[in-house]
Design an enzyme around this catalytic site. Sequence first.
Site, PDB file in Angstrom:
ATOM      1  N   GLU A  10      48.470 -37.931  -0.875  1.00 45.63           N
ATOM      2  CA  GLU A  10      48.460 -38.834   0.270  1.00 45.63           C
ATOM      3  C   GLU A  10      48.790 -40.278  -0.087  1.00 45.63           C
ATOM      4  O   GLU A  10      49.392 -40.992   0.700  1.00 45.63           O
ATOM      5  CB  GLU A  10      47.100 -38.767   0.981  1.00 45.63           C
ATOM      6  N   ASP A  83      43.966 -34.531   0.599  1.00 45.20           N
ATOM      7  CA  ASP A  83      42.512 -34.601   0.406  1.00 45.20           C
ATOM      8  C   ASP A  83      41.809 -33.276   0.721  1.00 45.20           C
ATOM      9  O   ASP A  83      42.239 -32.534   1.621  1.00 45.20           O
ATOM     10  CB  ASP A  83      41.914 -35.707   1.276  1.00 45.20           C
ATOM     11  N   ASP A  85      39.539 -31.968   2.575  1.00 46.85           N
ATOM     12  CA  ASP A  85      38.692 -31.884   3.764  1.00 46.85           C
ATOM     13  C   ASP A  85      39.535 -31.372   4.919  1.00 46.85           C
ATOM     14  O   ASP A  85      40.705 -31.029   4.745  1.00 46.85           O
ATOM     15  CB  ASP A  85      38.060 -33.243   4.087  1.00 46.85           C
ATOM     16  N   GLU A  87      40.856 -32.853   7.509  1.00 50.79           N
ATOM     17  CA  GLU A  87      42.031 -33.661   7.814  1.00 50.79           C
ATOM     18  C   GLU A  87      43.102 -33.487   6.743  1.00 50.79           C
ATOM     19  O   GLU A  87      44.295 -33.400   7.042  1.00 50.79           O
ATOM     20  CB  GLU A  87      41.649 -35.136   7.949  1.00 50.79           C
ATOM     21  N   TYR A 302      35.052 -36.781  -5.008  1.00 52.76           N
ATOM     22  CA  TYR A 302      35.470 -37.007  -3.620  1.00 52.76           C
ATOM     23  C   TYR A 302      34.315 -37.561  -2.794  1.00 52.76           C
ATOM     24  O   TYR A 302      33.179 -37.096  -2.885  1.00 52.76           O
ATOM     25  CB  TYR A 302      35.976 -35.709  -3.006  1.00 52.76           C
ATOM     26  N   ARG A 304      33.850 -37.927   0.606  1.00 56.96           N
ATOM     27  CA  ARG A 304      33.484 -37.477   1.956  1.00 56.96           C
ATOM     28  C   ARG A 304      32.810 -36.121   1.825  1.00 56.96           C
ATOM     29  O   ARG A 304      33.465 -35.081   1.786  1.00 56.96           O
ATOM     30  CB  ARG A 304      34.722 -37.396   2.862  1.00 56.96           C
ATOM     31  N   HIS A 349      31.989 -29.782  -0.826  1.00 52.95           N
ATOM     32  CA  HIS A 349      32.277 -30.455  -2.091  1.00 52.95           C
ATOM     33  C   HIS A 349      30.961 -30.800  -2.785  1.00 52.95           C
ATOM     34  O   HIS A 349      29.893 -30.714  -2.209  1.00 52.95           O
ATOM     35  CB  HIS A 349      33.058 -31.755  -1.849  1.00 52.95           C
TER      36      HIS A 349
END
Length: 809
Positions: A10, A83, A85, A87, A302, A304, A349
Amino acid sequence: MAKQSLVIVESPAKAKTIGKYLGKDYEVKACMGHLRDLQKSKLSVDVDNDFEPVYKPIKGKEAIISDLKKSAKAADTVYLATDPDREGEAISWHLKSLLDLPDKKTKRVTFNEITKNVVRQSIENPRDIDQNLVDAQQARRILDRLVGYQLSPLLWKKIKRGLSAGRVQSVATRMVDDREREIENFKPEEYWTLDANLTGNDVKKLPFSARYHGKNGKKAELKSAAEVEAVVEETKNAVFTVKSVKRTDKNRSPSPPFTTSTMQQEASRKLSMTPRRTMAIAQQLYEGVDIEGEGTVGLITYMRTDSLRISEEAIAAAKEFIVGRYGQQYYPAKGANHYKAKASAQDAHEAIRPSNVNWTPEMLKKDLTGEQYRLYRLVWSRFVACQMANAVYDSVSVEIDAAGHSFRTSSSSLKFSGYTAVYEEGKDDDKEEKEPTLPPLTEGETLDLKSFGRDQHFTQPPAHYTDATLIRAMEEQGIGRPSTYAPTVSTILDREYVVKEGKYLHITNLGRVVTQLMEERFSDIADLKFTANMEKKLDDVEEGTVNWKSVLRDFYGDFEENLKKAEKDLEGVYIKVPDEVSEEICPVCGRNLVVKSGRFGRFLACPGFPECNFTMPLVVEMPGRCPKCGGRLFKRTGTSRKSGKQYTYYCCEHTNNRVAGGATCDFMTWDVPVKDDCPVCGKTMFKRAGKGYKRPYCINPECANYLPEDKRGYPKKQVEASANAEEAPGESDAPAEEKPAKKTAAKKTATKTAAKKTTVKKTAKKAEDGDAEKKPAAKKAAVKKAVAKTTTKKTTTKKTTKKAETTEE
């Protein structure tokens, strides 16, 4: 020659780090986030066709798409490494479609931490795109689009343009409003405390106090002064005897490792970082930082996550580090500490931890910015502490009898520091009661009564939310998820539904009106339980147990009906937002000033506009008096033109008075006024700005008790800047909290001169045009003075300025 494999991440920072680990056989490129999304100008959801989304390439990203298509076509394998997750999964899904990637050459990889071993292991063990994760993200995106794009226009028509509504932000605003109403409706109750001030039979006769507990073994609360005096009368001539002394070792366990929520809360409490800033800095630490001797490395896992899980490899590394640095006694005798996440956690995670525990904050400090260092130190310390032994406190509890009445006291002292040698969790309440030191007491010992201490108290309402406590409350209620906490808090502040006073969040009249409309017309969206249940349904979509479009169907039927009914019922109705009336009086016409909003934020204005156009900055009155003219002292905020950051300063109420011929005073300071007066000159004392600085000092140069600026503990740069300031603090850059980039002496001079030129031009222009901020007439003289001063420096700085400008280009 084209490289064999293409890896798409990203961000450029992540691309740089991963490219170094994978070597020349891999080309690593950044997609810069979403490349395809719902169109901004349309609803982009075909409601009549079972909520089919209409995705389009994002305008302005054509060059990135073209470049990625070219690289993807030349590559044998394309690894989508966005990433880990929902999204990130959706971005990979969009990339696969947008780049026309066939299944056989498309691989999905995720990195919980960006380290050499993890990156290579992930590349060696790819998987397919998880469609359940994609569908959960699609459902969330479309739900938010349906609510936002259909509710916001209603708010524009009925209240004010530029407003917005959303599933999570509306609930967060309601939570702040509910807390405000709870505070407003709170009725304090009187209660008293009674302390017996005693001394024991020890050699030093160390004084201590014991608090009244009750009578005849039953606890009693003292509700009035009469009840207090009744106890005093019964005990003042009685013998105070030690009834019991209990000594125990109390164990305090370390806090678990960080999740997204707890990291944001602790960064708010300890570092005064907003949730948005915390996540931005955490992203930098995760994606990679240039470390001397190591290159670019990811420093944390990570960020989040709602999991408390830690990998066995990380646990083993923590044990080795703790035993080696602190000793075997600092590691739990029972073995590693394991923490269980709450039932609603996704647990996708690990918890947030350093990628290498041996990289201590001190080792990396020289390679990190100030904010990166402070947040990394917080994450590192919390992780190490969570794997350490309990802290042990020697606790003593004493009960004292006097004529059947019981008084109690206690104390504790640290016996073994355990995890507190590294870290202690912050508290939302700054007040911390410290237990007194007790003399050696024995059962049956008689004590000498010296006096009684009587104190009247009133019960206090719950505290206003802070960033930290609102996020904690949202998490407890199941509102939002780790990726949404920070943007939700930022949105309700940006929309001015909520404002920050100090660290506390307060509802505005605008926020209250919007919340009331939402509760009356869209009760489900504004309902905490409904929103939490919707999050649970999205989790079910992720797990593959619920179809994502069925979630949309179930929601939209009632929502569409309520929307149509609201538009019909409110036809021709315009809801006025009441003015927030301040206690400040307009010096021109005598009306109470009201709070208004403009492009530069909130300010005070006369409600008599256009007859009276008086305005002034929004201020908070501080204790003390102006040392120059005796006026009130105000706390004000300004915004740095260079960095955009906000800062705080303090000034006299008469500073830059806008009334023609009115009193003026030039007193301004970075120091915080306190309620205490100097014992020598009688003028208000001040303390250094910043958390933890409590010792006041006198700033009156004519006083024998005066403390010079260079001895107040501020960094040298700030002291020099304050001493040489030619502008008001509100008009210049922020003080030393901001760390400017290093410059050569010539460049510093040139940049400073150029900045002054710009400021002078802008100020002069505003003075002439009378813009939205309405700069005071009294500043015209300052403008002329600044112009003159700048002109005199033109000759000496001309060459330096030209050199600086060339360098900047």
